[in-house]
Design an enzyme around this catalytic site. Sequence first.
Site, PDB file in Angstrom:
ATOM      1  CE  LYS A  77     113.575-107.616  75.606  1.00 18.15           C
ATOM      2  NZ  LYS A  77     113.269-107.055  74.267  1.00 18.15           N
ATOM      3  CG  HIS A  95     107.852-105.173  73.135  1.00 23.74           C
ATOM      4  ND1 HIS A  95     108.480-104.461  72.132  1.00 23.74           N
ATOM      5  CD2 HIS A  95     108.852-105.646  73.927  1.00 23.74           C
ATOM      6  CE1 HIS A  95     109.796-104.520  72.292  1.00 23.74           C
ATOM      7  NE2 HIS A  95     110.042-105.214  73.387  1.00 23.74           N
ATOM      8  NE  ARG A 130     112.970 -96.022  70.352  1.00 19.40           N
ATOM      9  CZ  ARG A 130     113.185 -97.340  70.302  1.00 19.40           C
ATOM     10  NH1 ARG A 130     112.853 -98.029  69.230  1.00 19.40           N
ATOM     11  NH2 ARG A 130     113.736 -97.960  71.324  1.00 19.40           N
ATOM     12  CG  PHE A 134     119.417-100.963  73.506  1.00 21.56           C
ATOM     13  CD1 PHE A 134     120.678-101.191  74.017  1.00 21.56           C
ATOM     14  CD2 PHE A 134     118.375-100.737  74.390  1.00 21.56           C
ATOM     15  CE1 PHE A 134     120.920-101.196  75.388  1.00 21.56           C
ATOM     16  CE2 PHE A 134     118.597-100.745  75.764  1.00 21.56           C
ATOM     17  CZ  PHE A 134     119.870-100.970  76.264  1.00 21.56           C
ATOM     18  N   GLY A 196     118.429 -95.267  59.290  1.00 26.97           N
ATOM     19  CA  GLY A 196     118.162 -95.223  60.722  1.00 26.97           C
ATOM     20  C   GLY A 196     119.275 -95.865  61.530  1.00 26.97           C
ATOM     21  NE  ARG A 197     119.212 -93.620  67.911  1.00 27.00           N
ATOM     22  CZ  ARG A 197     118.123 -92.963  68.276  1.00 27.00           C
ATOM     23  NH1 ARG A 197     116.936 -93.452  67.984  1.00 27.00           N
ATOM     24  NH2 ARG A 197     118.207 -91.814  68.928  1.00 27.00           N
ATOM     25  CB  THR A 221     110.133 -98.551  50.580  1.00 27.66           C
ATOM     26  OG1 THR A 221     110.216 -97.513  51.564  1.00 27.66           O
ATOM     27  CG2 THR A 221     111.397 -99.395  50.624  1.00 27.66           C
ATOM     28  CB  ILE A 305     117.201-112.752  68.191  1.00 23.92           C
ATOM     29  CG1 ILE A 305     117.459-114.163  67.654  1.00 23.92           C
ATOM     30  CG2 ILE A 305     117.496-112.687  69.688  1.00 23.92           C
ATOM     31  CD1 ILE A 305     118.906-114.589  67.711  1.00 23.92           C
TER      32      ILE A 305
END
Length: 353
Positions: A77, A95, A130, A134, A196-197, A221, A305
């Site tokens: 992070k 990010h 990727r 996570f 997706g994951r 979509t 979150i």
Amino acid sequence: MSQLHLWVRAEQRNNETRVGLTPKGAASLLATGMKVSVEHSPTRVISDAAYADAGCQMERPHSWPDAPGDAIIFGLKELPEDGTPLRHRHIMFGHAFKGQPAGLRLLQRFKAGGGTLLDLEYLLDDEGRRVAAFGYWAGYAGAAVALKCWAAQQSGNIAGPITAYDSSTHLLSKLQADLVATGSHRPNALIIGALGRVGKGVADLCTAMGVATTRWDMAETTSGGPFPQVLAHELFFNCVLARPGTPVFVPSDAPTRPRKLSVIGDIACDPDSDFSPIKVYDRTTTWDAPALRVHAEPMLDVTAIDNLPSMLPLESSEDYAEQLLPVLAQLGTPDAAVWTRAAQTFQEHAARL
């Protein structure tokens, strides 16, 4: 050629106990001739002793700014926002490449110090996927938080603080008790990005809790919207990263429209992006306050979150570290495509400053 040096820093964010390299993985890198330093951490989910036993050089907590200039600093992070120039190569989730204000400040620090951001989100294989993520655990934990929000609503309340769990089995047991205590039916849910994951993690948690799901992905979509089906479900999960061309799934006037929707789980969680598909909120939520109430009657809560996998820190760390280890082993290969692409991505964005 000097010995490659990987420096695993102690995370400095609250409620962040994950790590991207296990002692077993560190031993594997050490066996290739790489030097591995690991900062002491009282909160990391894997003990300092396990890294020391694997042969890692143990360092003072948060001492990475003083690491040798050729060390590659590896964390998950964000760094403390103290404005200091960054001179090392850093592997982390920055990010920083979507125009986020904090991301621009981070890029300025790299520019000032001459360092490089090798963003974990942009470690891609030859087909643009990727190499490690996570995502599954973000989806799994995010679905659990959304259901906690829904359970609190059944008694007219808003969800209270969340915490980490020793295992997914422990999480499921606690969540099941919360849902049973409502004495209510189980809600239904719409998942966008279900293939997706992240979407698979959401779906697995919902299945375990008896929540019926409608699962959409790109095929459903492509029309670009509007999508009234979102408002017709009690829960909505966004598992799609914000990017140019992403449709709006929840428009700004959704809270005042007729709807069954009462909880939005924005697992992708990028509210400050211009491309966010959820237009009813503008800030992330936290472990202490996981739900943001955006409409009182009928209730509509958003949970968003940005470190959800930390709710299951051991399982998510072990899974992620196993995915990433083969790529870390390529750090010393000058023409390793994954790292070359990551460096180019950073250079392209830094050049725009």
